[in-house]
Design a protein around this motif. Sequence first.
Motif, PDB file in Angstrom:
ATOM      1  N   GLY A  37     -18.201 -26.247 -28.942  1.00 38.62           N
ATOM      2  CA  GLY A  37     -18.878 -27.051 -29.946  1.00 38.62           C
ATOM      3  C   GLY A  37     -20.332 -27.340 -29.611  1.00 38.62           C
ATOM      4  O   GLY A  37     -21.038 -27.971 -30.397  1.00 38.62           O
ATOM      5  N   LEU A  38     -20.793 -26.889 -28.454  1.00 37.31           N
ATOM      6  CA  LEU A  38     -22.156 -27.181 -28.035  1.00 37.31           C
ATOM      7  C   LEU A  38     -23.190 -26.233 -28.639  1.00 37.31           C
ATOM      8  O   LEU A  38     -24.386 -26.520 -28.609  1.00 37.31           O
ATOM      9  N   GLU A  39     -22.727 -25.129 -29.201  1.00 38.73           N
ATOM     10  CA  GLU A  39     -23.682 -24.193 -29.804  1.00 38.73           C
ATOM     11  C   GLU A  39     -24.479 -24.853 -30.917  1.00 38.73           C
ATOM     12  O   GLU A  39     -25.630 -24.496 -31.170  1.00 38.73           O
ATOM     13  N   ALA A  40     -23.893 -25.855 -31.586  1.00 41.86           N
ATOM     14  CA  ALA A  40     -24.588 -26.551 -32.666  1.00 41.86           C
ATOM     15  C   ALA A  40     -25.820 -27.286 -32.164  1.00 41.86           C
ATOM     16  O   ALA A  40     -26.771 -27.508 -32.916  1.00 41.86           O
ATOM     17  N   GLY A  41     -25.845 -27.649 -30.891  1.00 38.45           N
ATOM     18  CA  GLY A  41     -26.977 -28.366 -30.336  1.00 38.45           C
ATOM     19  C   GLY A  41     -27.976 -27.504 -29.591  1.00 38.45           C
ATOM     20  O   GLY A  41     -29.027 -27.981 -29.168  1.00 38.45           O
ATOM     21  N   LEU A  42     -27.650 -26.220 -29.419  1.00 32.05           N
ATOM     22  CA  LEU A  42     -28.522 -25.328 -28.660  1.00 32.05           C
ATOM     23  C   LEU A  42     -29.907 -25.256 -29.300  1.00 32.05           C
ATOM     24  O   LEU A  42     -30.031 -24.947 -30.479  1.00 32.05           O
ATOM     25  N   PHE A  43     -30.948 -25.581 -28.529  1.00 29.87           N
ATOM     26  CA  PHE A  43     -32.333 -25.577 -29.000  1.00 29.87           C
ATOM     27  C   PHE A  43     -32.480 -26.370 -30.299  1.00 29.87           C
ATOM     28  O   PHE A  43     -33.237 -25.999 -31.192  1.00 29.87           O
ATOM     29  N   TYR A  44     -31.741 -27.465 -30.403  1.00 28.53           N
ATOM     30  CA  TYR A  44     -31.638 -28.205 -31.657  1.00 28.53           C
ATOM     31  C   TYR A  44     -33.002 -28.576 -32.243  1.00 28.53           C
ATOM     32  O   TYR A  44     -33.250 -28.364 -33.434  1.00 28.53           O
ATOM     33  N   ASP A  45     -33.890 -29.112 -31.426  1.00 29.03           N
ATOM     34  CA  ASP A  45     -35.189 -29.566 -31.936  1.00 29.03           C
ATOM     35  C   ASP A  45     -36.097 -28.414 -32.339  1.00 29.03           C
ATOM     36  O   ASP A  45     -37.060 -28.615 -33.083  1.00 29.03           O
ATOM     37  N   LEU A  46     -35.793 -27.214 -31.866  1.00 26.89           N
ATOM     38  CA  LEU A  46     -36.554 -26.025 -32.264  1.00 26.89           C
ATOM     39  C   LEU A  46     -35.895 -25.305 -33.442  1.00 26.89           C
ATOM     40  O   LEU A  46     -36.592 -24.674 -34.241  1.00 26.89           O
ATOM     41  N   ARG A  47     -34.577 -25.412 -33.554  1.00 23.84           N
ATOM     42  CA  ARG A  47     -33.831 -24.683 -34.589  1.00 23.84           C
ATOM     43  C   ARG A  47     -33.731 -25.416 -35.918  1.00 23.84           C
ATOM     44  O   ARG A  47     -33.560 -24.789 -36.962  1.00 23.84           O
ATOM     45  N   PHE A  48     -33.802 -26.767 -35.883  1.00 22.55           N
ATOM     46  CA  PHE A  48     -33.519 -27.548 -37.086  1.00 22.55           C
ATOM     47  C   PHE A  48     -34.629 -28.545 -37.384  1.00 22.55           C
ATOM     48  O   PHE A  48     -35.310 -29.026 -36.477  1.00 22.55           O
ATOM     49  N   ASP A  49     -34.752 -28.895 -38.668  1.00 17.40           N
ATOM     50  CA  ASP A  49     -35.698 -29.934 -39.056  1.00 17.40           C
ATOM     51  C   ASP A  49     -35.030 -31.303 -38.928  1.00 17.40           C
ATOM     52  O   ASP A  49     -33.864 -31.396 -38.526  1.00 17.40           O
ATOM     53  N   GLY A  53     -31.622 -29.166 -41.388  1.00 16.33           N
ATOM     54  CA  GLY A  53     -31.733 -27.836 -41.986  1.00 16.33           C
ATOM     55  C   GLY A  53     -32.356 -26.843 -41.018  1.00 16.33           C
ATOM     56  O   GLY A  53     -33.212 -27.205 -40.202  1.00 16.33           O
ATOM     57  N   GLU A  54     -31.935 -25.601 -41.112  1.00 21.18           N
ATOM     58  CA  GLU A  54     -32.470 -24.572 -40.221  1.00 21.18           C
ATOM     59  C   GLU A  54     -33.951 -24.322 -40.479  1.00 21.18           C
ATOM     60  O   GLU A  54     -34.386 -24.294 -41.632  1.00 21.18           O
ATOM     61  N   LEU A  55     -34.689 -24.132 -39.411  1.00 18.67           N
ATOM     62  CA  LEU A  55     -36.091 -23.728 -39.501  1.00 18.67           C
ATOM     63  C   LEU A  55     -36.133 -22.206 -39.467  1.00 18.67           C
ATOM     64  O   LEU A  55     -35.812 -21.588 -38.450  1.00 18.67           O
ATOM     65  N   ALA A  56     -36.503 -21.617 -40.586  1.00 21.02           N
ATOM     66  CA  ALA A  56     -36.423 -20.161 -40.747  1.00 21.02           C
ATOM     67  C   ALA A  56     -37.262 -19.394 -39.742  1.00 21.02           C
ATOM     68  O   ALA A  56     -36.928 -18.254 -39.395  1.00 21.02           O
ATOM     69  N   ASP A  57     -38.347 -20.004 -39.249  1.00 17.42           N
ATOM     70  CA  ASP A  57     -39.216 -19.267 -38.347  1.00 17.42           C
ATOM     71  C   ASP A  57     -38.753 -19.281 -36.887  1.00 17.42           C
ATOM     72  O   ASP A  57     -39.286 -18.554 -36.063  1.00 17.42           O
ATOM     73  N   PHE A  58     -37.736 -20.089 -36.561  1.00  9.62           N
ATOM     74  CA  PHE A  58     -37.259 -20.077 -35.176  1.00  9.62           C
ATOM     75  C   PHE A  58     -36.409 -18.826 -34.953  1.00  9.62           C
ATOM     76  O   PHE A  58     -35.534 -18.489 -35.747  1.00  9.62           O
ATOM     77  N   ILE A  59     -36.643 -18.162 -33.850  1.00  5.67           N
ATOM     78  CA  ILE A  59     -36.085 -16.834 -33.587  1.00  5.67           C
ATOM     79  C   ILE A  59     -34.561 -16.761 -33.688  1.00  5.67           C
ATOM     80  O   ILE A  59     -34.024 -15.803 -34.229  1.00  5.67           O
TER      81      ILE A  59
END
Length: 195
Positions: A37-49, A53-59
Amino acid sequence: MQPFTTLTGTAVPLPMANVDTDQILPKQFLKTVKRTGLEAGLFYDLRFDEAGGELADFILNRPAYRTAAILVGGDNFGCGSSREHAPWALLDFGIRCVIAPSFAEIFYQNCINNGLLPVELAAGEVERISEEAQASPNGFVVDLINTQVRCPSGTIFCFAIGDIHKQRLLKGLDLIGDTLQYASDIDQFESEQSW
């Protein structure tokens, strides 16, 4: 722990220096001792607003990299606090190997202890792998048996790893599993003691 022998998969370039464990997995995701269940938090501040919501420009949010098994990072990857949850989150996402010019020592050890292979290569070699992953992310091979990273172009980079770490990863042994290999010796020793 799953043994690590040879991994073939997608490589995701994240050429940022000093990526710390709080960036890998922010503190709000540390409330569990479960490794799932930790994958949801991986790079959270870079992946999500801020709304989640997902940030489309994050790799990692780009379609070509959503199934990445290899992360190509920057210098001093995994610095910051000792946070075993960080390699757990990477593994839960599906990443089994991180390639970087250098790692924070505690992060490196936490990776080994959880079956995630940290590969240290020269900065120029990591840059070449990162560039190739940007152009063509599929078909990278990380071969622990022969200590090689093979790029889809055919370029091969050799890496070093301590023999103890290599054997533990090949056998899928964490520290407890490694110790249990000597259970009969431990029992023998204890039986000979006059407590």
